[in-house]
Design an enzyme around this catalytic site. Structure first.
Site, short mmCIF file in Angstrom:
data_model
loop_
_atom_site.label_atom_id
_atom_site.label_comp_id
_atom_site.label_asym_id
_atom_site.label_seq_id
_atom_site.Cartn_x
_atom_site.Cartn_y
_atom_site.Cartn_z
N ASN A 6 9.56 52.88 -80.86
CA ASN A 6 10.22 52.21 -81.98
C ASN A 6 10.21 50.69 -81.73
O ASN A 6 10.99 50.19 -80.93
CB ASN A 6 11.66 52.74 -82.09
CG ASN A 6 12.47 52.02 -83.15
OD1 ASN A 6 11.93 51.25 -83.95
ND2 ASN A 6 13.78 52.26 -83.15
N HIS A 86 18.83 56.40 -87.59
CA HIS A 86 18.97 55.63 -86.36
C HIS A 86 20.33 54.93 -86.38
O HIS A 86 20.79 54.48 -87.43
CB HIS A 86 17.84 54.59 -86.24
CG HIS A 86 17.80 53.94 -84.89
ND1 HIS A 86 18.67 52.93 -84.55
CD2 HIS A 86 17.04 54.18 -83.80
CE1 HIS A 86 18.42 52.57 -83.30
NE2 HIS A 86 17.44 53.30 -82.82
N GLU A 158 20.47 60.29 -79.06
CA GLU A 158 20.59 58.91 -78.55
C GLU A 158 22.07 58.53 -78.47
O GLU A 158 22.66 58.14 -79.49
CB GLU A 158 19.90 57.94 -79.51
CG GLU A 158 18.43 58.16 -79.68
CD GLU A 158 17.73 56.87 -80.13
OE1 GLU A 158 16.93 56.35 -79.37
OE2 GLU A 158 18.04 56.38 -81.22
N GLY A 164 19.90 50.26 -75.75
CA GLY A 164 19.74 48.85 -75.43
C GLY A 164 20.68 48.33 -74.35
O GLY A 164 20.74 47.12 -74.12
N GLY A 216 12.87 52.24 -77.41
CA GLY A 216 13.01 51.02 -78.19
C GLY A 216 12.46 49.83 -77.45
O GLY A 216 11.26 49.55 -77.47
N GLY A 217 13.33 49.13 -76.73
CA GLY A 217 12.99 47.86 -76.08
C GLY A 217 11.69 47.91 -75.28
O GLY A 217 10.84 47.01 -75.40
P1 PGA Z 1 16.29 51.34 -76.31
O1 PGA Z 1 16.38 51.78 -77.84
O2 PGA Z 1 15.17 52.13 -75.68
O3 PGA Z 1 16.01 49.88 -76.36
O4 PGA Z 1 17.61 51.65 -75.69
C1 PGA Z 1 16.26 53.11 -78.19
C2 PGA Z 1 16.35 53.22 -79.70
O5 PGA Z 1 16.97 52.36 -80.33
O6 PGA Z 1 15.83 54.17 -80.27
#
Ligand code: PGA
Length: 234
Positions: A6, A86, A158, A164, A216-217
């Protein structure tokens, strides 16, 4: 194993051109990679080995809905997956389970796989409400769908407090929550998302807890994604 990347609201046109040529060079030995870029980049991406996902879809079908993108439009650009619910959309754009349910119905009609994101807040976790929160979010998201339709959905667990932040639940906690989802929805694939990184992915994978990851990141750093894939495929 499924790895969904993502990109969130990152990468300009020039940056994405470079990113997309690099992502095509990743070595995959069986991992299913789903790239979920910003909507602006969807039309410029095509690959025979990487699937395409969208970060969002309209809860309306095609019509006079300024600024929206319908499931039918996504399908015409070869989008096969779409995030729904999300936490950033639930929190910042007030997305409700009712809207999420309409989005899922529209996606399934177009044969796009919804990736339904669910998760508890830190407060809910501390009050031992995680199980109730997860099952309620799923139940309301799949209202009025047939069993066959529900089984098409990929569920992404999640924890909100993990997205994050660099903090993740213990393997036992993740297993417990995923087991509780699989008890009710045994035929759905379940991903884990929230601060997945090179230090924790091996443990989660070795314990055979999940069907894949929503990232994500880290998705913006393809060198690290290659290392992560190598660890998973080891
Ligand atoms: P992250 O984000 O890997 O940066 O924690 C995950 C997400 O928002 O799906």
């Amino acid at each position: 194993m499924i790895i969904a990347l993502n990109n969130k609201c990152h990468l300009t046109k020039e940056e994405f051109f470079l990113y997309q040529s690099n992502i095509k060079n990743l070595h995959l030995k069986g991992t299913k990679l789903v790239l979920i870029p910003s909507a602006l980049h969807i039309s410029s991406f095509s690959s025979s080995k990487i699937s395409l996902g969208s970060q969002n879809v309209s809860s309306h079908e095609m019509g006079p809905y300024t600024g929206e993108i319908s499931a039918k439009q996504l399908k015409s650009y070869h989008v096969d997956y779409c995030l729904v619910g999300h936490y950033e959309r639930r929190l910042m754009f007030s997305e409700t389970n009712r809207e999420i349910n309409r989005k899922i119905k529209n996606l399934i009609k177009e044969d796009i796989v919804p990736i339904l994101c669910i998760g508890e807040t830190k407060e809910e976790k501390e009050n031992h409400l995680t199980r109730d929160v997860l099952l309620k979010e799923i139940k309301e998201a799949v209202a009025e769908l047939s069993k066959e339709e529900v089984e098409k959905i990929i569920i992404a667990y999640e924890p909100i407090w993990s997205i994050g932040t660099g903090v993740i639940p213990s393997g036992e906690e993740i297993k417990r929550h995923i087991d509780c989802i699989k008890n009710v929805y045994p035929n759905n694939k379940v991903l884990y998302g929230g601060s997945v990184n090179l230090d924790n992915v091996e443990k989660l994978t070795l314990d055979n807890i999940v069907d894949g990851y929503l990232i994500g990141g880290l998705s913006l750093h393809l060198d690290k994604i290659q290392l992560l894939i190598d660890k998973i495929e080891k």
